[in-house]
Enzyme design. Structure first.
Site, PDB file in Angstrom:
ATOM      1  N   HIS A 178       0.852  -1.204   0.000  1.00 59.69           N
ATOM      2  CA  HIS A 178       0.000   0.000   0.000  1.00 59.69           C
ATOM      3  C   HIS A 178       0.882   1.247   0.000  1.00 59.69           C
ATOM      4  CE1 HIS A 178      -2.922   3.019   1.260  1.00 59.69           C
ATOM      5  NE2 HIS A 178      -2.144   3.299   2.294  1.00 59.69           N
TER       6      HIS A 178
ATOM      7  N   ASP B 266       6.662  21.474 -26.351  1.00 60.01           N
ATOM      8  CA  ASP B 266       6.682  20.118 -25.796  1.00 60.01           C
ATOM      9  C   ASP B 266       7.776  20.066 -24.746  1.00 60.01           C
ATOM     10  OD1 ASP B 266       6.747  17.126 -25.518  1.00 60.01           O
ATOM     11  OD2 ASP B 266       5.401  17.237 -27.242  1.00 60.01           O
TER      12      ASP B 266
ATOM     13  N   TRP C  12       7.528  -0.251   3.702  1.00 59.15           N
ATOM     14  CA  TRP C  12       7.973   0.377   2.446  1.00 59.15           C
ATOM     15  C   TRP C  12       9.413   0.848   2.539  1.00 59.15           C
ATOM     16  CZ3 TRP C  12       9.267   5.523   0.948  1.00 59.15           C
ATOM     17  CH2 TRP C  12       9.267   6.457   1.986  1.00 59.15           C
TER      18      TRP C  12
ATOM     19  N   SER D 148      13.061   5.699 -14.094  1.00 55.09           N
ATOM     20  CA  SER D 148      11.976   6.481 -14.679  1.00 55.09           C
ATOM     21  C   SER D 148      11.974   7.895 -14.132  1.00 55.09           C
ATOM     22  CB  SER D 148      10.647   5.768 -14.383  1.00 55.09           C
ATOM     23  OG  SER D 148       9.584   6.683 -14.333  1.00 55.09           O
ATOM     24  N   SER D 149      12.086   8.018 -12.809  1.00 55.36           N
ATOM     25  CA  SER D 149      12.018   9.345 -12.194  1.00 55.36           C
ATOM     26  C   SER D 149      13.247  10.188 -12.504  1.00 55.36           C
ATOM     27  CB  SER D 149      11.862   9.215 -10.680  1.00 55.36           C
ATOM     28  OG  SER D 149      10.594   8.714 -10.369  1.00 55.36           O
TER      29      SER D 149
ATOM     30  N   HIS E 165      13.671  11.353   3.015  1.00 47.38           N
ATOM     31  CA  HIS E 165      13.113  12.633   3.412  1.00 47.38           C
ATOM     32  C   HIS E 165      12.897  13.574   2.237  1.00 47.38           C
ATOM     33  CE1 HIS E 165      11.225  15.128   6.218  1.00 47.38           C
ATOM     34  NE2 HIS E 165      11.763  16.125   5.576  1.00 47.38           N
TER      35      HIS E 165
ATOM     36  N   GLU F 205      12.210  12.586  -0.536  1.00 52.21           N
ATOM     37  CA  GLU F 205      11.070  11.948  -1.199  1.00 52.21           C
ATOM     38  C   GLU F 205       9.736  12.463  -0.659  1.00 52.21           C
ATOM     39  OE1 GLU F 205      10.695   9.991  -3.758  1.00 52.21           O
ATOM     40  OE2 GLU F 205       8.596   9.441  -3.476  1.00 52.21           O
TER      41      GLU F 205
ATOM     42  N   TYR G 171       9.098  15.338   0.445  1.00 55.94           N
ATOM     43  CA  TYR G 171       8.865  16.665  -0.135  1.00 55.94           C
ATOM     44  C   TYR G 171       8.560  16.573  -1.616  1.00 55.94           C
ATOM     45  CZ  TYR G 171      10.354  18.458   4.313  1.00 55.94           C
ATOM     46  OH  TYR G 171      10.438  18.726   5.640  1.00 55.94           O
TER      47      TYR G 171
ATOM     48  N   SER H  21      -1.330  26.761  -5.085  1.00 56.44           N
ATOM     49  CA  SER H  21      -1.072  28.183  -5.330  1.00 56.44           C
ATOM     50  C   SER H  21      -1.832  28.672  -6.553  1.00 56.44           C
ATOM     51  CB  SER H  21       0.428  28.424  -5.533  1.00 56.44           C
ATOM     52  OG  SER H  21       1.140  28.097  -4.364  1.00 56.44           O
TER      53      SER H  21
ATOM     54  N   HIS I 129      15.761  12.571  11.425  1.00 56.82           N
ATOM     55  CA  HIS I 129      14.623  12.686  12.346  1.00 56.82           C
ATOM     56  C   HIS I 129      13.655  11.521  12.180  1.00 56.82           C
ATOM     57  CE1 HIS I 129      12.444  15.412   9.203  1.00 56.82           C
ATOM     58  NE2 HIS I 129      12.062  14.173   9.048  1.00 56.82           N
ATOM     59  N   HIS I 130      13.882  10.680  11.174  1.00 56.65           N
ATOM     60  CA  HIS I 130      13.091   9.447  11.043  1.00 56.65           C
ATOM     61  C   HIS I 130      13.681   8.327  11.896  1.00 56.65           C
ATOM     62  CE1 HIS I 130      10.698  10.938   7.611  1.00 56.65           C
ATOM     63  NE2 HIS I 130      11.786  11.614   7.336  1.00 56.65           N
TER      64      HIS I 130
ATOM     65  N   THR J  29       7.461  26.616   5.415  1.00 51.81           N
ATOM     66  CA  THR J  29       6.132  26.036   5.267  1.00 51.81           C
ATOM     67  C   THR J  29       5.080  27.010   5.793  1.00 51.81           C
ATOM     68  OG1 THR J  29       7.181  23.910   5.683  1.00 51.81           O
ATOM     69  CG2 THR J  29       4.787  23.940   5.621  1.00 51.81           C
TER      70      THR J  29
ATOM     71  N   LYS K   9       4.304  29.630   3.346  1.00 51.40           N
ATOM     72  CA  LYS K   9       3.376  29.203   2.303  1.00 51.40           C
ATOM     73  C   LYS K   9       1.935  29.237   2.806  1.00 51.40           C
ATOM     74  CE  LYS K   9       4.499  26.826  -1.072  1.00 51.40           C
ATOM     75  NZ  LYS K   9       5.022  27.913  -1.910  1.00 51.40           N
TER      76      LYS K   9
ATOM     77  N   ARG L 189       2.422   0.574  14.972  1.00 49.61           N
ATOM     78  CA  ARG L 189       2.123   0.352  13.552  1.00 49.61           C
ATOM     79  C   ARG L 189       2.385  -1.104  13.191  1.00 49.61           C
ATOM     80  NH1 ARG L 189       6.146   4.275  10.384  1.00 49.61           N
ATOM     81  NH2 ARG L 189       4.934   3.632   8.585  1.00 49.61           N
TER      82      ARG L 189
END
Lengths: 298, 579
Positions: B111, B141, B181, B212-213, B296, B298, B300, B311, B345-346, B371, B374, B493
């Protein structure tokens, strides 16, 4: 450029192409084949473990895609689609690709430096059934690792690569001056030096290593030193081979008359890639070869 | 931001050489950014349905204490054959289709991976990025149209590998990989627990999704740097383009590190290296460092394009230019930069030492500053604006509200002392679902409802869109708000079962899932109504822009749908008109 006569910009609107979807499918076959080869996805036949057939079928597809795709790019360049702005696209693209490659090597250097700098932390570990690990990692490199003498084969390889950096620059300057012959000899020498490096590294140096790469489930002969050493220098070696092929293709294109003194980005991209490979080696030489020696002597 | 000065009435004439949508080669061999963007969006919807169905199984399992549907591979004869999802085996025994508790963990793992790599990223970057970055900067293009197509086609390949991974032996516990994950070693390198081919397939799947990315990232950077129309300076670019620019830089620089880390997993598993094997001097914690150096940035990557979408929408439906444009752009840049130096921090509970923890707490807190810029700038944009609560605006306001909530719990979790207690509890699950499934996903729906008329030339039912929003809004909050309570009570979890004390809020949470599922059905009915049942075309007067004067970016100067090749004559962008 598509058939529109009223297009008033210099961008390259590429015609539909089979290569992306063909290449993707080939990569799928190759990935499945790799897992079959390593682990097996069935009990017998093509899908049984250690059967490399599917992998090589996929690899062949990937190679055909590369040849076909980049062949198309070359053709389009020859047809004049690579206008000045498209040329800038290609330059930015190559630089960004190299940037991503740099970050790939960051991962391997990260593993190496973590071991080199924080090895003492490992001496505090308590590992069930393996008390020797604690003692071993109080030293760096670990005691059962016999490192290479950096000022022997590695120094020769450093000189080979640095020399190849000068020959490729010679080729570039010759090309810019319209000296096709000089460019040819510069490239031939560069490719030869690339092959020589690969030969020295994989055929002479690796078999003499005083430590092992990996040994499934047995850590008496293999440890993290060998893992980081072989993966970091091995990936560099793979990049040398790729760069050598890239330069060899440029040599063929030079002989085919594709390059002019003004326009030869294919060659420049190969030269940039080659310098990148060169710089990675200098970091490997300094930190993977020289500093362990200094650490042992100091 | 910028207004287009030149008219493009002649665009329609030669833009109509549009190949038939029923020609498969149009899609397979495409070099058209809009067609590729459409394929990305359809792919994301399919992956979203699959990933969403998996979360349904998760909530079903957790609806009550005890095991409901992951009850095991053992013969269920004496359990009674009325067990849920029972299937009769050839030998007459009854087994659970989804396996045991390991099957539950496989669901949780897949998931997460599917929603991140195959739903949010393809929708935002591949879908909206492909469609609207070239349109918004006035380009015909992408810079590399053919490479654009392999960026897409590698995704179904990666998705197929991930799916096959669920169906082949994972290890002693059953099929699939159930280690989460993050693929943490040593669980992912253990020969006993995950020695089967499942994990290897998953590793290669992520390699391919990563290729790909990275190719997509190169394409976007080159496009945005080199293909802006005359007058479209960086400081006149729409904020959505800025958001994609920052996002793809993060992709380019962080994904190769993940590629290195999972390559180490692969060699540890198959070739006997010792990167993460402590007995060989390796360090499992090093995997966490390498992973989160990617992971991390990722997160963002998942949210920044949403910032850009919101926006555009807030500005359009407040009929005002966005407040503090430059601050908004550079807030995203600084979020991107700081995002690279907060990864640990993870990992507060790995025992990294107080000084290091203090650093990561402080660095993480700093992200709240851009943040906050924003959030307050969105509010200031709406302030005094002529607000039009059309469907995209509902989703955008929902985003601002719920993302802020998730951001605030993020500040709580940034404190290592508090996180030591809350680590790996449902508080964390609630936090990242507020910023992702209510932040990122709400932004995707906002963008979808905003740009759907532009992409299709058709009108959708505002009633159905609004209904979709309100059912979703209620549903997801009922799912995830109670999970804060569960986390604070200490529910961990990634377990299929829990003590009776956690029963009440888990039941409420599962009810929330049912409500959200109804919302998803409304969404698909809205699509059916729009594309099949009614097929209402936009009227000529509103064909270019159904949103009125507030929509000032270049895509609203083109027809809907835009011509197959737009901007054959590049637009000239003049300085923006201030109010």
């Amino acid at each position: 450029m598509a058939s529109h006569g009223d297009v008033k910009h210099d961008y390259h609107l590429v015609n539909p192409s089979p290569w992306p979807v063909v290449g993707s499918l080939a990569l799928f076959v190759m990935a499945i084949g790799a897992v079959v080869w390593m682990k097996g996805l069935g009990d017998s036949g093509l899908l049984a473990a250690k059967n490399p057939v599917i992998f090589f079928v996929g690899l062949a597809g990937v190679l055909v895609t590369m040849a076909g795709w980049w062949g198309d790019v070359i053709k389009e360049g020859q047809q004049g689609h690579h206008t000045p702005v498209v040329d800038i696209h290609l330059r930015y693209g190559m630089i960004l690709f190299i940037a991503s490659e740099v970050m790939f090597f960051v991962a391997w250097f990260w593993a190496y430096f973590e071991m080199a700098i924080f090895h003492e932390a490992r001496s505090a570990w308590e590992i069930a059934g393996d008390p020797d690990v604690m003692k071993a990692w109080a030293h760096w490199p670990p005691p059962n690792v016999e490192t290479f003498d950096p000022f022997h084969l590695p120094l020769i390889n450093t000189l080979i690569l640095l020399l190849s950096g000068t020959t490729v620059t010679w080729a570039h300057h010759a090309l810019q001056q319209g000296d096709r012959k000089g460019a040819m000899w510069g490239l031939i020498l560069t490719v030869a030096l690339g092959c020589l490096f690969t030969y020295v590294q994989f055929a002479i140096e690796y078999p003499e290593a005083g430590f092992a790469f990996g040994n499934m489930g047995d850590t008496t002969t293999a440890n993290l030193y060998g893992s980081t050493f072989f993966m970091a220098t091995g990936f560099h070696g793979a990049h040398v081979i790729i760069g050598t092929i890239f330069l060899a293709v440029c040599l063929i294109r030079l002989l085919a008359g594709h390059f002019t003194p003004q326009k030869h980005f294919g060659f420049e991209a190969a030269a940039w890639y080659w310098h990148f490979v060169d710089v990675v080696w200098l970091f490997l030489f300094a930190f993977v070869y020289v500093t362990p020696k200094l650490a042992m002597e100091g | 931001m910028a207004t287009n000065q030149t008219a493009h009435a002649d665009e329609h004439a030669h833009g109509d050489h549009r190949p038939s949508p029923y020609n498969p080669l149009r899609w397979l061999f495409s070099t058209n950014h809009k067609d590729i963007g459409t394929m990305y969006l359809i792919f994301a919807i399919i992956a979203g349905v699959i990933g969403g169905a998996m979360s349904g199984l998760i909530r079903w399992e957790l609806a009550e204490p005890g095991v409901q549907i992951f009850w095991g591979m053992a013969d269920a004869g004496n359990l009674g054959t009325d067990k849920l999802f029972s299937v009769q085996m050839p030998d007459g025994s009854h087994k659970a289709i989804f396996g045991n508790e390991h099957g539950y963990n496989v669901m949780v793992t897949m998931h997460g991976l599917i929603m991140i790599f195959f739903m949010v990223m393809p929708a935002m970057i591949g879908g909206f990025g492909n469609w609207f970055v070239p349109l918004m900067i006035g380009a015909p293009d992408m810079a590399f149209p053919r490479m654009n197509n392999i960026s897409f086609w590698l995704l179904p390949v990666a998705f197929a590998l991930a799916t096959i991974s669920m169906l082949v032996p994972g290890g002693s516990m059953g099929q699939g990989f159930g280690g989460g994950w993050t693929l943490y070693a040593p669980l992912s390198t253990s020969q006993q627990l995950h020695g089967g081919p499942s994990m290897d397939l998953l590793i290669l799947s992520l390699h391919i999704a990563g290729i790909s990315s990275i190719l997509g990232a190169i394409n976007f950077i080159v496009t945005i740097f080199n293909m802006r129309a005359p007058g479209m300076t960086l400081h006149r670019m729409p904020l959505f383009v800025w958001s994609i620019l920052v996002t793809v830089w993060l992709l380019l620089l962080s994904l190769p590190v993940l590629a290195g880390a999972i390559t180490m997993l692969l060699t540890d598993r198959n070739f006997g290296t010792n990167f993460f094997n402590a007995a060989g001097g390796g360090d499992p914690v090093m995997y966490q460092h390498l992973f989160w150096f990617f992971g991390h940035p990722e997160v963002y990557i998942l949210i920044l394009p949403g910032f850009g979408i919101v926006s555009q929408i807030v500005s359009t439906f407040s009929k005002k230019p966005v407040f503090g444009y430059l601050g908004m752009a550079y807030a995203m840049v600084s979020i991107g930069v700081i995002g690279f130096i907060v990864w640990a921090h993870h990992m507060y509970t790995v025992g990294m030492g107080l000084e290091l923890e203090a650093y990561f707490v402080a660095a993480t807190m700093i992200i709240a500053v851009p943040t906050g810029i924003k959030i307050f700038s969105w509010i200031a944009t709406m302030w005094g604006g002529s607000i039009d609560l059309k469907v995209p605006m509902l989703w955008a306001i929902g985003f601002i509200f719920l993302f802020t909530l998730g951001g605030v719990t993020g500040v709580v979790l940034a404190n290592s002392g508090i996180d030591t207690v809350l680590h790996d509890t449902y508080y964390v699950v609630a936090h990242f679902h507020y910023v992702l499934s209510m932040g990122a996903v709400f932004a995707i729906f906002a963008g979808f409802y905003y740009w759907l008329p532009k992409m299709s030339g058709l009108k959708y039912s505002g009633l159905l869109g609004g209904l979709h929003f309100w059912i979703f809004f209620v549903g997801v909050n009922i799912i995830f708000f109670p999970q804060h309570f569960l986390g604070l009570q200490g529910m961990p979890r990634r377990y299929a079962d829990y003590p009776d004390g956690f029963a009440y809020w888990n039941y409420v949470s599962s009810i929330g899932y049912a409500i959200t599922a109804v919302g998803a059905l409304v969404f698909f009915y809205m699509l059916l109504d729009m594309f099949v049942l009614r097929r209402r075309k936009l009227e000529t007067a509103e064909n270019a822009s159904p949103w009125g004067e507030g929509a000032t970016t270049l895509e609203w100067t083109l027809s809907s749908p835009p011509p197959f090749h737009q901007f054959n004559e590049l637009p000239v962008v003049a300085e923006e008109k201030h109010h």
